[in-house]
Write a protein that holds these residues in place. Structure first.
Motif, PDB file in Angstrom:
ATOM      1  N   VAL A  96       0.675  -1.681  -0.325  1.00 30.03           N
ATOM      2  CA  VAL A  96      -0.008  -0.226  -0.187  1.00 30.03           C
ATOM      3  C   VAL A  96       1.018   1.225   0.263  1.00 30.03           C
ATOM      4  O   VAL A  96       2.034   0.972   0.069  1.00 30.03           O
ATOM      5  CB  VAL A  96      -0.940  -0.252   1.006  1.00 30.03           C
ATOM      6  N   ARG A  97       0.651   2.244  -0.565  1.00 30.29           N
ATOM      7  CA  ARG A  97       1.197   3.762  -0.425  1.00 30.29           C
ATOM      8  C   ARG A  97       0.126   4.514   0.131  1.00 30.29           C
ATOM      9  O   ARG A  97      -0.805   4.712   0.091  1.00 30.29           O
ATOM     10  CB  ARG A  97       1.679   3.851  -2.160  1.00 30.29           C
ATOM     11  N   LEU A  98       0.505   5.742   0.722  1.00 34.10           N
ATOM     12  CA  LEU A  98      -0.344   6.548   1.333  1.00 34.10           C
ATOM     13  C   LEU A  98      -0.945   7.759   0.390  1.00 34.10           C
ATOM     14  O   LEU A  98      -0.220   8.110  -1.036  1.00 34.10           O
ATOM     15  CB  LEU A  98       0.922   7.982   2.236  1.00 34.10           C
ATOM     16  N   GLY A  99      -2.076   8.138   0.041  1.00 32.37           N
ATOM     17  CA  GLY A  99      -2.704   8.871   0.011  1.00 32.37           C
ATOM     18  C   GLY A  99      -2.960   9.919   0.867  1.00 32.37           C
ATOM     19  O   GLY A  99      -2.662  11.086   1.294  1.00 32.37           O
ATOM     20  N   LYS A 100      -3.715  10.842  -0.080  1.00 31.25           N
ATOM     21  CA  LYS A 100      -4.137  12.236   0.694  1.00 31.25           C
ATOM     22  C   LYS A 100      -4.722  12.182   1.860  1.00 31.25           C
ATOM     23  O   LYS A 100      -4.926  11.095   2.313  1.00 31.25           O
ATOM     24  CB  LYS A 100      -5.478  12.532  -0.018  1.00 31.25           C
ATOM     25  N   GLN A 101      -4.102  13.137   2.802  1.00 29.06           N
ATOM     26  CA  GLN A 101      -4.185  13.455   3.940  1.00 29.06           C
ATOM     27  C   GLN A 101      -5.479  14.363   4.398  1.00 29.06           C
ATOM     28  O   GLN A 101      -6.232  14.946   3.690  1.00 29.06           O
ATOM     29  CB  GLN A 101      -2.458  14.180   4.749  1.00 29.06           C
ATOM     30  N   GLY A 102      -6.543  13.653   4.917  1.00 25.50           N
ATOM     31  CA  GLY A 102      -7.679  14.178   5.554  1.00 25.50           C
ATOM     32  C   GLY A 102      -7.802  14.777   6.660  1.00 25.50           C
ATOM     33  O   GLY A 102      -6.805  15.126   6.947  1.00 25.50           O
ATOM     34  N   PRO A 103      -9.199  14.865   6.415  1.00 23.81           N
ATOM     35  CA  PRO A 103      -9.451  16.069   7.715  1.00 23.81           C
ATOM     36  C   PRO A 103      -9.275  15.305   8.966  1.00 23.81           C
ATOM     37  O   PRO A 103      -8.826  14.155   9.730  1.00 23.81           O
ATOM     38  CB  PRO A 103     -10.445  16.410   8.068  1.00 23.81           C
ATOM     39  N   ARG A 104      -8.817  16.098  10.791  1.00 24.34           N
ATOM     40  CA  ARG A 104      -8.188  15.260  11.885  1.00 24.34           C
ATOM     41  C   ARG A 104      -6.708  14.657  11.403  1.00 24.34           C
ATOM     42  O   ARG A 104      -6.593  13.452  11.930  1.00 24.34           O
ATOM     43  CB  ARG A 104      -9.299  14.996  12.078  1.00 24.34           C
ATOM     44  N   SER A 105      -6.120  14.994  10.705  1.00 22.57           N
ATOM     45  CA  SER A 105      -4.808  13.785   9.973  1.00 22.57           C
ATOM     46  C   SER A 105      -5.197  12.585   9.686  1.00 22.57           C
ATOM     47  O   SER A 105      -4.686  11.758  10.025  1.00 22.57           O
ATOM     48  CB  SER A 105      -4.045  13.786  11.412  1.00 22.57           C
TER      49      SER A 105
END
Length: 166
Positions: free
Chosen positions: A57-66
């Motif tokens: 897996v890889r990191l995607g977008k960072q969302g609300p509240r980290s």
């Protein structure tokens, strides 16, 4: 790449549907296969960094509240497919209820009655939910799994009926 465990495979399977945060994966697991395979929040947050380190897996977008989205990689899809086609091995049922029932002789009659009533209410709700899931199933696989959940809930209720309360 090391061999996938069932929890890691469950997460990769959920990520096939698209990017998701850890919280979304916990919720998705509960909805999709919680009747027969539990995935806890701590398991999800322990597996995601390991899957990332393996390049699955890889990191995607960072969302609300980290909150952090994860996406399955090509290597993750390949590993998941390999897991799907590998020998399943034996199933291992982990039921806190059955463990309690094994030791129910150590309870008072009132405690045993309370345990049975609580479990009966829980499994009755699971049976209702599984019936609804069967009616709402989109395809043959989802329907078969929902029918299995019904059978499992019915079996648990039958087990509860066989346990003497007194």
């Amino acid at each position: 790449m090391s061999e996938l465990n069932a929890t890691a495979a469950a997460l990769l399977g959920l990520l096939h549907d698209g990017p998701a945060t850890g919280g979304q994966l916990v919720a998705g697991a509960g909805e999709r296969f919680g009747a027969f395979f539990s995935v806890t929040r701590s398991q999800v947050y322990r597996e995601l960094p390991a899957l990332s380190k393996e390049g699955l897996v890889r990191l995607g977008k960072q969302g609300p509240r980290s909150s952090q989205q994860y996406l399955i990689t090509a290597a993750g899809k390949k590993a998941f497919k390999a897991w799907l086609t590998s020998e399943a091995g034996p199933d291992h049922l982990r039921s806190p209820l059955i463990l309690r029932l094994v030791h129910a002789g150590s309870l008072t009659a009132k405690q045993r009655q309370s345990l049975l009533e609580s479990a009966r209410a829980s499994y009755s709700q699971q049976l209702d939910d599984a019936r609804s899931a069967t009616k709402a199933a989109d395809g043959p696989y989802e329907k078969a799994v929902a029918e299995f959940a019904q059978a499992q809930a019915k079996a648990a209720l039958k087990l509860l009926d066989a346990i003497p309360a007194a």
